[in-house]
Motif scaffolding. Structure first.
Motif, PDB file in Angstrom:
ATOM      1  N   VAL A 147       1.044  -1.407  -0.053  1.00 53.67           N
ATOM      2  CA  VAL A 147       0.058   0.054   0.112  1.00 53.67           C
ATOM      3  C   VAL A 147       0.905   1.152   0.007  1.00 53.67           C
ATOM      4  O   VAL A 147       2.053   1.392   0.875  1.00 53.67           O
ATOM      5  N   LEU A 148       0.527   2.229  -0.844  1.00 56.31           N
ATOM      6  CA  LEU A 148       1.353   3.188  -0.988  1.00 56.31           C
ATOM      7  C   LEU A 148       0.473   4.517  -1.122  1.00 56.31           C
ATOM      8  O   LEU A 148      -0.637   4.294  -1.376  1.00 56.31           O
ATOM      9  N   GLY A 149       0.920   5.641  -0.708  1.00 57.56           N
ATOM     10  CA  GLY A 149       0.116   6.984  -0.555  1.00 57.56           C
ATOM     11  C   GLY A 149      -0.938   6.774   0.329  1.00 57.56           C
ATOM     12  O   GLY A 149      -1.986   7.359   0.045  1.00 57.56           O
ATOM     13  N   LEU A 150      -0.645   6.528   1.628  1.00 53.82           N
ATOM     14  CA  LEU A 150      -1.574   6.585   2.724  1.00 53.82           C
ATOM     15  C   LEU A 150      -2.041   7.714   2.932  1.00 53.82           C
ATOM     16  O   LEU A 150      -3.069   7.879   3.406  1.00 53.82           O
ATOM     17  N   GLU A 151      -1.347   8.836   2.655  1.00 51.35           N
ATOM     18  CA  GLU A 151      -1.725  10.267   2.996  1.00 51.35           C
ATOM     19  C   GLU A 151      -2.481  10.922   1.768  1.00 51.35           C
ATOM     20  O   GLU A 151      -2.934  12.141   1.887  1.00 51.35           O
ATOM     21  N   SER A 152      -2.377   9.970   0.806  1.00 54.81           N
ATOM     22  CA  SER A 152      -3.202  10.683  -0.628  1.00 54.81           C
ATOM     23  C   SER A 152      -4.513  10.693  -0.658  1.00 54.81           C
ATOM     24  O   SER A 152      -5.325   9.829   0.024  1.00 54.81           O
ATOM     25  N   ASN A 153      -5.368  11.230  -1.691  1.00 55.58           N
ATOM     26  CA  ASN A 153      -6.686  11.046  -1.714  1.00 55.58           C
ATOM     27  C   ASN A 153      -7.079   9.986  -2.474  1.00 55.58           C
ATOM     28  O   ASN A 153      -8.131   9.379  -2.614  1.00 55.58           O
ATOM     29  N   ARG A 154      -5.815   9.347  -3.065  1.00 57.79           N
ATOM     30  CA  ARG A 154      -6.160   8.011  -3.683  1.00 57.79           C
ATOM     31  C   ARG A 154      -5.037   7.141  -3.634  1.00 57.79           C
ATOM     32  O   ARG A 154      -4.087   7.141  -4.247  1.00 57.79           O
ATOM     33  N   PRO A 155      -5.060   6.316  -2.514  1.00 57.35           N
ATOM     34  CA  PRO A 155      -3.836   5.418  -2.270  1.00 57.35           C
ATOM     35  C   PRO A 155      -3.669   4.407  -3.266  1.00 57.35           C
ATOM     36  O   PRO A 155      -5.050   4.088  -3.912  1.00 57.35           O
ATOM     37  N   SER A 156      -2.661   3.452  -3.366  1.00 58.18           N
ATOM     38  CA  SER A 156      -2.550   2.621  -4.309  1.00 58.18           C
ATOM     39  C   SER A 156      -2.290   1.197  -3.496  1.00 58.18           C
ATOM     40  O   SER A 156      -1.705   1.151  -2.636  1.00 58.18           O
ATOM     41  N   LEU A 157      -2.882   0.019  -4.308  1.00 55.12           N
ATOM     42  CA  LEU A 157      -2.830  -1.287  -3.524  1.00 55.12           C
ATOM     43  C   LEU A 157      -2.430  -2.338  -4.627  1.00 55.12           C
ATOM     44  O   LEU A 157      -3.072  -2.394  -5.606  1.00 55.12           O
ATOM     45  N   TYR A 158      -1.084  -2.518  -4.506  1.00 55.85           N
ATOM     46  CA  TYR A 158      -0.440  -3.549  -5.389  1.00 55.85           C
ATOM     47  C   TYR A 158      -0.658  -4.953  -4.744  1.00 55.85           C
ATOM     48  O   TYR A 158      -0.296  -5.376  -3.740  1.00 55.85           O
ATOM     49  N   LEU A 159      -0.918  -6.066  -5.542  1.00 57.75           N
ATOM     50  CA  LEU A 159      -1.350  -7.382  -4.989  1.00 57.75           C
ATOM     51  C   LEU A 159      -0.860  -8.554  -5.855  1.00 57.75           C
ATOM     52  O   LEU A 159      -0.558  -8.521  -6.755  1.00 57.75           O
ATOM     53  N   GLU A 160      -0.379  -9.432  -4.891  1.00 55.99           N
ATOM     54  CA  GLU A 160       0.104 -10.776  -5.660  1.00 55.99           C
ATOM     55  C   GLU A 160      -0.500 -11.954  -4.838  1.00 55.99           C
ATOM     56  O   GLU A 160      -0.463 -11.853  -3.604  1.00 55.99           O
ATOM     57  N   SER A 161      -0.843 -12.844  -5.568  1.00 54.85           N
ATOM     58  CA  SER A 161      -1.799 -14.122  -4.710  1.00 54.85           C
ATOM     59  C   SER A 161      -1.178 -15.183  -4.894  1.00 54.85           C
ATOM     60  O   SER A 161      -0.475 -15.475  -5.891  1.00 54.85           O
ATOM     61  N   SER A 162      -1.378 -16.171  -4.076  1.00 59.18           N
ATOM     62  CA  SER A 162      -0.713 -17.576  -4.197  1.00 59.18           C
ATOM     63  C   SER A 162      -1.795 -18.593  -4.816  1.00 59.18           C
ATOM     64  O   SER A 162      -3.018 -18.111  -5.221  1.00 59.18           O
ATOM     65  N   GLN A 163      -1.029 -19.493  -5.125  1.00 62.09           N
ATOM     66  CA  GLN A 163      -2.195 -20.660  -5.624  1.00 62.09           C
ATOM     67  C   GLN A 163      -3.003 -20.867  -4.144  1.00 62.09           C
ATOM     68  O   GLN A 163      -2.775 -20.416  -3.109  1.00 62.09           O
ATOM     69  N   GLU A 164      -3.841 -22.035  -4.481  1.00 59.88           N
ATOM     70  CA  GLU A 164      -4.888 -22.481  -3.412  1.00 59.88           C
ATOM     71  C   GLU A 164      -3.901 -23.756  -2.839  1.00 59.88           C
ATOM     72  O   GLU A 164      -3.250 -24.346  -3.313  1.00 59.88           O
ATOM     73  N   TYR A 165      -4.185 -23.638  -1.382  1.00 54.69           N
ATOM     74  CA  TYR A 165      -3.713 -25.069  -0.612  1.00 54.69           C
ATOM     75  C   TYR A 165      -5.098 -25.243   0.185  1.00 54.69           C
ATOM     76  O   TYR A 165      -5.641 -24.715   0.808  1.00 54.69           O
ATOM     77  N   SER A 166      -4.830 -26.769   0.220  1.00 52.10           N
ATOM     78  CA  SER A 166      -5.759 -27.354   0.844  1.00 52.10           C
ATOM     79  C   SER A 166      -5.462 -27.712   2.389  1.00 52.10           C
ATOM     80  O   SER A 166      -4.470 -28.260   2.408  1.00 52.10           O
ATOM     81  N   GLY A 167      -6.201 -27.606   3.184  1.00 50.71           N
ATOM     82  CA  GLY A 167      -5.806 -27.630   4.861  1.00 50.71           C
ATOM     83  C   GLY A 167      -5.830 -29.210   5.082  1.00 50.71           C
ATOM     84  O   GLY A 167      -4.973 -29.732   5.681  1.00 50.71           O
ATOM     85  N   LYS A 168      -6.628 -30.168   4.329  1.00 51.12           N
ATOM     86  CA  LYS A 168      -6.637 -31.262   4.442  1.00 51.12           C
ATOM     87  C   LYS A 168      -5.359 -31.967   4.028  1.00 51.12           C
ATOM     88  O   LYS A 168      -4.770 -33.215   4.342  1.00 51.12           O
ATOM     89  N   LEU A 169      -4.645 -31.399   2.942  1.00 46.13           N
ATOM     90  CA  LEU A 169      -3.733 -32.131   1.953  1.00 46.13           C
ATOM     91  C   LEU A 169      -2.444 -31.244   2.345  1.00 46.13           C
ATOM     92  O   LEU A 169      -1.167 -31.989   2.220  1.00 46.13           O
ATOM     93  N   GLU A 170      -2.335 -30.111   2.563  1.00 50.42           N
ATOM     94  CA  GLU A 170      -1.264 -29.147   2.431  1.00 50.42           C
ATOM     95  C   GLU A 170      -1.094 -28.265   3.862  1.00 50.42           C
ATOM     96  O   GLU A 170      -0.751 -27.168   3.772  1.00 50.42           O
ATOM     97  N   ALA A 171      -1.671 -28.785   4.837  1.00 46.62           N
ATOM     98  CA  ALA A 171      -1.756 -27.957   6.058  1.00 46.62           C
ATOM     99  C   ALA A 171      -0.351 -27.522   6.486  1.00 46.62           C
ATOM    100  O   ALA A 171      -0.005 -26.510   7.013  1.00 46.62           O
ATOM    101  N   GLU A 172       0.684 -28.405   6.245  1.00 46.25           N
ATOM    102  CA  GLU A 172       2.039 -28.245   6.738  1.00 46.25           C
ATOM    103  C   GLU A 172       2.629 -26.832   5.750  1.00 46.25           C
ATOM    104  O   GLU A 172       3.330 -25.910   6.486  1.00 46.25           O
ATOM    105  N   THR A 173       2.108 -26.949   4.888  1.00 46.18           N
ATOM    106  CA  THR A 173       2.487 -25.692   3.662  1.00 46.18           C
ATOM    107  C   THR A 173       1.803 -24.420   4.051  1.00 46.18           C
ATOM    108  O   THR A 173       2.628 -23.412   4.217  1.00 46.18           O
ATOM    109  N   VAL A 174       0.705 -24.563   4.511  1.00 44.78           N
ATOM    110  CA  VAL A 174      -0.029 -23.332   5.135  1.00 44.78           C
ATOM    111  C   VAL A 174       0.604 -22.722   6.530  1.00 44.78           C
ATOM    112  O   VAL A 174       0.752 -21.721   6.258  1.00 44.78           O
ATOM    113  N   VAL A 175       1.036 -23.554   7.207  1.00 41.49           N
ATOM    114  CA  VAL A 175       1.590 -23.362   8.543  1.00 41.49           C
ATOM    115  C   VAL A 175       2.941 -22.670   8.414  1.00 41.49           C
ATOM    116  O   VAL A 175       3.510 -21.740   8.845  1.00 41.49           O
TER     117      VAL A 175
END
Length: 226
Positions: free
Chosen positions: A180-208
């Motif tokens: 998040v940039l420009g927190l004091e501006s009238n229009r801040p910016s939000l840059y996003l990166e997303s992971s793949q999906e992780y199943s708790g039943k199969l990939e709980a160790e990776t989640v933790v």
């Protein structure tokens, strides 16, 4: 003109676009999802195995949200606790930007507290709601990340805030890193990166491991700034 007031619970992309510049880099193998160097303690490994065994036969898609949260989500969050960072549930978040205010209740948070109250949220969690009133959990998450970033900015004054979030659908986790940039501006910016999906039943160790890595890196950043 009075600032627009937004609520997490019914937030949409149409609400955010006039107020925030959003750039989404999509799903990729980002460095922050690489947990090859993270090692879980023997105790945590046993706890993860216990959670997986407990939910392996559950039909989590048919259970109500509170039950899924208690059995499959919050127990994994607790395994990421380190030093002063604790897992919190049902946490009110509120922040005021120059052009808008945003508030609501986060389903879960990993963050630093003071005297029993959350002070600095490092990762916010949205449990996807189901039924006819369900909203896209991504936009609720983005709102919570914006609120958390502003709260952290009030503490450290850093012009660029890194904040993490995740949303869960049944036992499936998707992590998001926000800048998040420009927190004091009238229009801040939000840059996003997303992971793949992780199943708790199969990939709980990776989640933790991802959760622990996020907390460890945030604590290191905090100690360097102190």
């Amino acid at each position: 003109m009075a600032p627009v007031q937004l609520s997490f619970s019914n937030l949409t992309l149409a609400d955010l676009r006039p107020l925030v510049t959003i750039q989404d880099a999509g799903v990729q193998p980002y460095p922050w999802t690489d947990v090859s160097k993270v090692t879980l303690s023997a105790t945590v490994q046993r706890q993860v195995a216990d959670i997986q065994n407990r939910i392996s036969q559950d039909r989590l898609q048919l259970m109500n949200e509170a039950t899924v949260w208690a059995r499959a989500i919050y127990p994994l969050l607790m395994l990421a606790e380190q030093d002063v960072v604790r897992a919190w549930a049902q946490v009110p978040l509120r922040a005021a930007y120059p052009a808008f205010g945003i508030s609501g209740v986060a389903d879960g948070v990993l963050g630093k507290g003071l005297a029993g109250e959350l002070e600095a949220p490092y990762l916010v969690v949205v449990e996807a709601k189901r039924g006819i009133e369900a909203q896209n959990p991504q936009y609720q998450l983005y709102g919570e990340m914006l609120a958390a970033a502003r709260m952290n900015w009030a503490l450290d004054g850093q012009d660029t805030q890194i904040i993490f979030g995740c949303y869960t659908v049944a036992d499936v986790w998707t992590f998001v890193r926000g800048q998040v940039l420009g927190l004091e501006s009238n229009r801040p910016s939000l840059y996003l990166e997303s992971s793949q999906e992780y199943s708790g039943k199969l990939e709980a160790e990776t989640v933790v491991k991802i959760l622990q890595q996020i907390v460890a890196e945030r604590l290191e950043t905090y100690s360097q700034a102190a």
